[in-house]
Design a protein around this motif. Sequence first.
Motif, short mmCIF file in Angstrom:
data_model
loop_
_atom_site.label_atom_id
_atom_site.label_comp_id
_atom_site.label_asym_id
_atom_site.label_seq_id
_atom_site.Cartn_x
_atom_site.Cartn_y
_atom_site.Cartn_z
N ASP A 197 0.83 -1.20 0.00
CA ASP A 197 0.00 0.00 0.00
C ASP A 197 0.86 1.26 0.00
N ARG A 209 -5.40 6.59 0.81
CA ARG A 209 -4.78 5.47 0.10
C ARG A 209 -4.60 5.83 -1.37
N GLN A 211 -3.74 4.63 -5.37
CA GLN A 211 -3.74 3.53 -6.35
C GLN A 211 -2.53 3.72 -7.27
N SER A 239 -10.10 5.54 -2.65
CA SER A 239 -8.67 5.79 -2.84
C SER A 239 -8.49 6.78 -3.99
N ARG A 241 -6.31 7.80 -7.35
CA ARG A 241 -5.39 7.40 -8.42
C ARG A 241 -4.64 8.64 -8.88
#
Length: 261
Positions: A197, A209, A211, A239, A241
């Motif tokens: 992660d 979080r 990606q 999450s 990106r």
Amino acid sequence: PGPAERLKRAGALVGRGEHWPSRLLAELGRLQLLIDGTRRLDSLPAGEQADLRAALGLPLDKAVVLETGERLSDDWQVLGVHIAEDERLVMRRVWLQGRTSDRPALVLDYSHGQASFEPMLTVGDTLAATLAFYPSAAPMRALFVDSLRRLPEAASQPAVPLADALERLADQIAANPWPAVRALGLSGVPQPDTGDDWRLYVDESTTLRLQLDTDAAWSLVAAAGGSPVTLFGEWDGESLRPLSAWTPELIWTADTARSDR
């Protein structure tokens, strides 16, 4: 096609991650909201009707948008570009920000067979152009009305405090809850987390979080050098990106995992 895609997305959540029941319930709740809204479609304001039709997979014809859509001329900064392929259909999302108007915009293109898009757009470009916006309660998707002109000035992305980023995101969701991904820009320090992660550390109590594959993640961490960067990307509710990261010295992009300035 819209509800079918949502149902597929809901099914894919089953058994995935520790809190999958709550995420599944939220996705099914949005599907129920879509059904309820469609049943009373004619009673809704015009912008909400347009958003519902788009969520059902029934977008307005481009010719109608070019003829009747709201038009705005500005110098548009390219903050993010994402290209994805589903079988032989290739999709490109280009996220723009008006330099004078501060309006966000999304130019969405499709290509069959191979990624062949015109005009070619790169993160960091600044474009003098007129956009025509699709009708919506919160207009975002747009089309280029005519030819655009690239300006010599490079795009810029100042530091974005968490409160400002969340306020803009909340306004978009309240006005139009249907898009699967939304633009999100905010500042923080990218760092590795447990396992594979990666996270953006916004402050002492807030992380997001990310990606990213391993190569791109290490490239982003190296570009940041342990200091805050302004990260721009697509938020799916769970999450982010990353599509680009901005520092005073460089622009990092996810597709090349290298600086473009």
